[in-house]
Design a protein around this motif. Structure first.
Motif, PDB file in Angstrom:
ATOM      1  N   UNK A  55       0.826  -1.210   0.000  1.00 16.58           N
ATOM      2  CA  UNK A  55       0.000   0.000   0.000  1.00 16.58           C
ATOM      3  C   UNK A  55       0.860   1.261   0.000  1.00 16.58           C
ATOM      4  N   UNK A  56       1.712   1.420   1.033  1.00 19.91           N
ATOM      5  CA  UNK A  56       2.489   2.655   1.161  1.00 19.91           C
ATOM      6  C   UNK A  56       3.720   2.671   0.263  1.00 19.91           C
ATOM      7  N   UNK A  57       4.232   1.494  -0.056  1.00 21.68           N
ATOM      8  CA  UNK A  57       5.427   1.444  -0.884  1.00 21.68           C
ATOM      9  C   UNK A  57       5.139   1.288  -2.360  1.00 21.68           C
ATOM     10  N   UNK A  58       3.870   1.083  -2.717  1.00 26.51           N
ATOM     11  CA  UNK A  58       3.558   0.876  -4.130  1.00 26.51           C
ATOM     12  C   UNK A  58       2.359   1.704  -4.585  1.00 26.51           C
ATOM     13  N   UNK A  59       1.168   1.364  -4.089  1.00 23.24           N
ATOM     14  CA  UNK A  59      -0.028   2.035  -4.602  1.00 23.24           C
ATOM     15  C   UNK A  59      -0.041   3.532  -4.300  1.00 23.24           C
ATOM     16  N   UNK A  60       0.261   3.905  -3.063  1.00 16.31           N
ATOM     17  CA  UNK A  60       0.252   5.324  -2.718  1.00 16.31           C
ATOM     18  C   UNK A  60       1.289   6.088  -3.532  1.00 16.31           C
ATOM     19  N   UNK A  61       2.458   5.505  -3.680  1.00 10.69           N
ATOM     20  CA  UNK A  61       3.520   6.167  -4.439  1.00 10.69           C
ATOM     21  C   UNK A  61       3.142   6.278  -5.913  1.00 10.69           C
ATOM     22  N   UNK A  62       2.598   5.217  -6.459  1.00 13.11           N
ATOM     23  CA  UNK A  62       2.204   5.245  -7.867  1.00 13.11           C
ATOM     24  C   UNK A  62       1.140   6.314  -8.122  1.00 13.11           C
ATOM     25  N   UNK A  63       0.161   6.370  -7.234  1.00 14.30           N
ATOM     26  CA  UNK A  63      -0.916   7.351  -7.396  1.00 14.30           C
ATOM     27  C   UNK A  63      -0.388   8.772  -7.285  1.00 14.30           C
ATOM     28  N   UNK A  64       0.361   9.033  -6.221  1.00 11.28           N
ATOM     29  CA  UNK A  64       0.820  10.401  -5.976  1.00 11.28           C
ATOM     30  C   UNK A  64       1.864  10.852  -6.982  1.00 11.28           C
ATOM     31  N   UNK A  65       2.783   9.952  -7.338  1.00 10.60           N
ATOM     32  CA  UNK A  65       3.828  10.323  -8.281  1.00 10.60           C
ATOM     33  C   UNK A  65       3.273  10.480  -9.689  1.00 10.60           C
ATOM     34  N   UNK A  66       2.347   9.623 -10.056  1.00 11.77           N
ATOM     35  CA  UNK A  66       1.752   9.714 -11.393  1.00 11.77           C
ATOM     36  C   UNK A  66       1.062  11.052 -11.593  1.00 11.77           C
ATOM     37  N   UNK A  67       0.413  11.531 -10.559  1.00 13.57           N
ATOM     38  CA  UNK A  67      -0.270  12.825 -10.646  1.00 13.57           C
ATOM     39  C   UNK A  67       0.717  13.974 -10.731  1.00 13.57           C
ATOM     40  N   UNK A  68       1.894  13.794 -10.115  1.00 12.16           N
ATOM     41  CA  UNK A  68       2.883  14.868 -10.068  1.00 12.16           C
ATOM     42  C   UNK A  68       3.766  14.919 -11.307  1.00 12.16           C
ATOM     43  N   UNK A  69       3.915  13.777 -11.983  1.00 12.08           N
ATOM     44  CA  UNK A  69       4.782  13.730 -13.162  1.00 12.08           C
ATOM     45  C   UNK A  69       4.071  14.369 -14.346  1.00 12.08           C
ATOM     46  N   UNK A  70       4.690  15.389 -14.922  1.00 11.92           N
ATOM     47  CA  UNK A  70       4.053  16.144 -16.003  1.00 11.92           C
ATOM     48  C   UNK A  70       4.517  15.711 -17.392  1.00 11.92           C
ATOM     49  N   UNK A  71       5.643  14.963 -17.445  1.00  5.19           N
ATOM     50  CA  UNK A  71       6.198  14.608 -18.750  1.00  5.19           C
ATOM     51  C   UNK A  71       5.938  13.153 -19.137  1.00  5.19           C
ATOM     52  N   UNK A  72       5.010  12.497 -18.439  1.00  7.78           N
ATOM     53  CA  UNK A  72       4.625  11.115 -18.741  1.00  7.78           C
ATOM     54  C   UNK A  72       5.832  10.174 -18.761  1.00  7.78           C
ATOM     55  N   UNK A  73       6.731  10.351 -17.796  1.00 10.78           N
ATOM     56  CA  UNK A  73       7.935   9.528 -17.727  1.00 10.78           C
ATOM     57  C   UNK A  73       7.746   8.447 -16.657  1.00 10.78           C
ATOM     58  N   UNK A  74       7.461   7.190 -17.058  1.00  6.53           N
ATOM     59  CA  UNK A  74       7.204   6.138 -16.077  1.00  6.53           C
ATOM     60  C   UNK A  74       8.423   5.811 -15.223  1.00  6.53           C
ATOM     61  N   UNK A  75       9.622   6.180 -15.686  1.00  7.46           N
ATOM     62  CA  UNK A  75      10.825   5.900 -14.904  1.00  7.46           C
ATOM     63  C   UNK A  75      10.821   6.659 -13.586  1.00  7.46           C
ATOM     64  N   UNK A  76      10.194   7.802 -13.564  1.00  5.50           N
ATOM     65  CA  UNK A  76      10.124   8.575 -12.327  1.00  5.50           C
ATOM     66  C   UNK A  76       9.223   7.879 -11.303  1.00  5.50           C
ATOM     67  N   UNK A  77       8.181   7.236 -11.807  1.00  8.33           N
ATOM     68  CA  UNK A  77       7.302   6.480 -10.909  1.00  8.33           C
ATOM     69  C   UNK A  77       8.046   5.270 -10.356  1.00  8.33           C
ATOM     70  N   UNK A  78       8.752   4.564 -11.236  1.00  5.43           N
ATOM     71  CA  UNK A  78       9.503   3.386 -10.800  1.00  5.43           C
ATOM     72  C   UNK A  78      10.559   3.750  -9.768  1.00  5.43           C
ATOM     73  N   UNK A  79      11.263   4.834 -10.005  1.00  2.00           N
ATOM     74  CA  UNK A  79      12.289   5.273  -9.062  1.00  2.00           C
ATOM     75  C   UNK A  79      11.692   5.621  -7.711  1.00  2.00           C
ATOM     76  N   UNK A  80      10.540   6.258  -7.732  1.00  2.00           N
ATOM     77  CA  UNK A  80       9.872   6.628  -6.479  1.00  2.00           C
ATOM     78  C   UNK A  80       9.433   5.396  -5.698  1.00  2.00           C
ATOM     79  N   UNK A  81       8.982   4.362  -6.399  1.00  2.00           N
ATOM     80  CA  UNK A  81       8.579   3.119  -5.728  1.00  2.00           C
ATOM     81  C   UNK A  81       9.787   2.457  -5.081  1.00  2.00           C
TER      82      UNK A  81
END
Length: 284
Positions: free
Chosen positions: A237-263
């Motif tokens: 939950x806190x290490x995956x879903x929450x990070x994916x949700x929050x980071x996806x909303x914050x990433x403006x350039x549609x770069x999935x690597x930023x989401x992966x790094x955050x996880x």
């Protein structure tokens, strides 16, 4: 660096009076975060794959990734099969290089639990793979369950002694008041039961349902004989879903690597915190 057995790490934990954290991973990012934290803290960890995770990731991929990341981060780890109810899959994991497996026949009667566990122990012996089993039943969080009903599922110390002697397992998962998932109320661990089981069995005891247990209760349980602590829901939950949700909303350039790094970073942070609580930092 390589994959080592759970028994090897738990003996280190016993000598250092601490516990080893066992963490579920659901993808490569989770696994990398777990091993990154272990390396930075010079701590043993047990990376746990569930039957569901294996279906998604693939058996060979999981083993190869665990070995590669162990070498990349220059740290030994345990690759563990968590809560397996499928004997064929358990045998396949042993054959493919898992260094620890959990046979979960806790929903069976005593004799059938022993029979299946003995099959796992005998098969694992050919590679030296460690075997964990469960007596009692650590269920999920359930509404409207009364204390007497939950306690009926707790591990009986006398039964635990017989079970360990009958199976020759390396570690025993006990039901002492924890559940899988988030708690609606603070869990109440039965410390007297942990003490009684430890006194009668003298093998490493495993606490499942570690998400939501207080640091103080963890430390007390470790002092009474708990050597392995499972954490899964917090990473999911806190290490995956929450990070994916929050980071996806914050990433403006549609770069999935930023989401992966955050996880990866979030999982590493959770595991690092647990390592400090469990007392295993610096024992490698």
């Amino acid at each position: 660096m390589s994959l080592v057995t759970m028994k090897y790490f738990l003996e280190k934990a016993r000598k250092n009076k601490c516990a080893v954290g066992a963490f579920n991973f659901f993808g490569l990012e989770n696994l990398r975060g777990i091993i990154k934290a272990a390396s930075s803290k010079k701590s043993p960890v047990i990376a746990m794959a569930s039957m569901g995770a294996l279906k998604v990731m693939g058996l060979d991929v999981v083993v190869s990734a665990a070995r590669a990341l162990s070498q990349e981060y220059e740290t030994d780890i345990v690759l563990h099969l968590d809560h397996c109810t499928d004997m064929d899959l358990l045998f396949m994991c042993i054959d493919h290089g898992f260094t620890s497996v959990m046979i979960d026949a806790s929903d069976k009667d005593y004799d059938e639990n022993v029979r299946l566990t003995r099959l796992a122990v005998d098969y694992a012996a050919k590679t030296g793979c460690s075997v964990e089993a469960e007596l009692g039943h650590v269920g999920g969080v359930e509404d409207n369950i009364v204390v007497s009903e939950r306690e009926a599922l707790f591990t009986v110390p006398e039964d635990a002694e017989k079970f360990v002697n009958d199976t020759n397992i390396d570690a025993l998962a006990v039901s002492v008041g924890t559940v899988h998932g988030f708690y609606k109320l603070p869990p109440k661990l039965d410390f007297e039961r942990i003490t009684a089981i430890h006194t009668r069995t003298a093998i490493p005891l495993v606490l499942h349902g570690g998400t939501g247990v207080s640091d103080e209760d963890f430390k007390k349980a470790i002092g009474l004989g708990i050597l392995k602590i499972n954490v899964g829901t917090e990473l999911k939950v806190h290490g995956y879903f929450d990070v994916m949700k929050n980071t996806s909303l914050a990433v403006k350039d549609s770069d999935p690597r930023k989401v992966s790094t955050a996880i990866v970073d979030a999982c590493a942070s959770i595991v690092s915190t647990k390592i400090e609580v469990f007392g295993s930092r610096g024992i490698l």
